[in-house]
Structure formats: structure tokens, C-alpha cells
Scaffold this active site. Sequence first.
Site, PDB file in Angstrom:
ATOM      1  N   GLY A   1       6.629 -58.601 -44.306  1.00 51.06           N
ATOM      2  CA  GLY A   1       7.034 -57.297 -43.796  1.00 51.06           C
ATOM      3  C   GLY A   1       6.807 -56.189 -44.809  1.00 51.06           C
ATOM      4  CG  ASP A   2       8.747 -56.500 -48.449  1.00 49.28           C
ATOM      5  OD1 ASP A   2       9.524 -55.955 -47.650  1.00 49.28           O
ATOM      6  OD2 ASP A   2       9.088 -57.424 -49.212  1.00 49.28           O
TER       7      ASP A   2
ATOM      8  N   GLY B   1       6.341 -60.709 -35.957  1.00 49.39           N
ATOM      9  CA  GLY B   1       5.934 -62.053 -36.365  1.00 49.39           C
ATOM     10  C   GLY B   1       4.549 -62.393 -35.858  1.00 49.39           C
TER      11      GLY B   1
ATOM     12  N   GLY C   1       2.280 -59.912 -33.907  1.00 50.80           N
ATOM     13  CA  GLY C   1       1.724 -58.718 -34.521  1.00 50.80           C
ATOM     14  C   GLY C   1       2.750 -57.634 -34.751  1.00 50.80           C
TER      15      GLY C   1
END
Length: 317
Positions: A255-256, A226, A229
Site C-alpha cells: 500500500g505504501d 488487493g 487492483g
Amino acid sequence: MIVTLTANPSIDHTVMLASPLRRGEVLRARTTTSQPGGKGVNISGAAYAAGVPTRAVLPCPDLDPMVAELRASGLDVVTVGPASRPRINTTVTEPDGTTTKLNGPGATATPALLDALAARLVKEAEQARWVVLAGSLPPEAPSGWYAEVVTALRTTGTRIAVDTSEAPLDALAAGLPAGAPDLLKPNAEELASITGSGSLDEPAAAAAAARTLVDRGVTAVLATLGGNGAVLVSAEGTWHATPPPTEVVSTVGAGDSSLFGYLLADLRGLSAPERLGLAVAYGSAAAGLPGTTLPTPPQVRADLVSVRHLDPISGGL
């Protein structure tokens, strides 16, 4: 070529609220969007935007409107059946960036569908540098199916990345080193779950937990944290990257995007710290965009990401 599998594809509805979410009340939306979604679809979308050859494999009817929309956007989509229509996911985003997701279960997976998907991935892997297994599994799919697919893909020589959660991730971790991927991308909560650790928001703790997975056969672990980093752990070393200041609009797809940033850097032949830096830059860029909007290369500022080497023992510089 990056080949992605979205085992449980979706139509993603995003509602951006004008005020904080309050249960039981009538609220007004600032904007609403509807887009084809799923982790693999998002990664292929980011690849297409960056000019990287990609192919998205989906268990979906070939004439489904979702497939038509993806193809109209330029994506190379391969559908595998017998399959039903994609599920519906709803994301609610508050003004401060807080995100609540309501994900549909998806259509039940039959053994015939899972066998067809695995066979198609093995075929597609023959011309791919990376195959990405991403997202949840559909209902009735064995939790260990991703591990089985990783083992089947090993015969092709391609590199394999896995980004999943809950039971499929637990099964993959429990079966290590068999079925170990070249890259595993958990977030802090997922990493804590599969390593039996406590809170892993701090980089040093996350790196230590990720190291246990590398010791059990995973080639590299990219753990996203998050606002803190991400860390990258492999046999080469351990690194932490700090993101640039970002006004968070929506964390969906961040995240992707981070995973794609890593793959892009690998395709470019960059070093491990540079792969981590580009991953964090892509994730930060996605977090600053609404809904599941994916960043394009001009929106990604890898030069603003700080990467440091972590001491594997103390977690310091």
C-alpha cells in the site's frame, strides 16, 4: 520534494515461514529480516530509490540506531524530540503469501512532541510538493491530530496525502470537509469502515463509496483493493486499474508503494488514469518482493496494468 511523516516509527522484523502458520506449534523460518519501517519511511525509501528528493520526519532520538541505518542508506532524515526509541513490529509471512502482523504500540506521545512535529512539518512543507501523513498515531495522541495537521499545512500551499487507519482515519472522516486532504489512501476495509458500507472488494462498490468522500471535500481517493487492483475517484472522474499477474510474496509495504507510485506520477505531470496505473504497478511490484522490500523503477511494469474508466452510476465501462 516529498516530505513524509512517520508518526509512530518502527523496526520491522519479518519472518518468512517454510510451512503454513499453525498456532501453538514450533515452526521453522525460511528467512528473517530486520529493517527500519513505518509507512512514511517506506514511502521515502521508494522515493529515494526512484531518484525523487525526499525527507523523512520522525519522532525519534537523533542517535538511535534506526536513524543511523536510514541515513546510511541515503535517506535524508529529520528527527524531532522529545521522543523515545521506535516500536517493534513483527510480520509473519506464509509460503502462499498470507501475512500476519503483530504491531507494537509505540512510545507515548506528549503534547510537546506533537506540537514540535506539527511545527516541523509546516516548516518542511515550504519546499515540498507533497507532505504525506502516514501510519498509526503513537499512544496518547488525540485521534483527530492528523486532521489538525492537515489544517495547519493548508497555510503552506503544499499538497497533503493521508494514509492511516482505525481511530485517526475515523476522526479525519468524521470531521470532513474540515481537514480534508488532497489525497486519501484507504484499503477496502478502511474505506468500508469510514463510509458505513458493506464489503467493498468489487471496484464499482468501492468507487461509489469513495465518491461520497470526494463529495465531502477530499480531492482524490485512491482505494487499494488487493488482488482487484485499485480505484481512483476525484472530480475528474472514476477509474479502476487491474494489476498484472503477480506471485505474492509479502503484502507488507504494498500500500505504501502504491501511494508513492501515485505521487511519482503526479510529480511527472501524468493524467489521473496514468497516476492510478503507476500506483497499481508499484503496489504489485512490492507484493512480489520479500518482507518490506521496496521496488525500484526497473521492477515496476506500468505497461502491464490495465486501466478503465468507470461509469459513476453503473460501475461499467
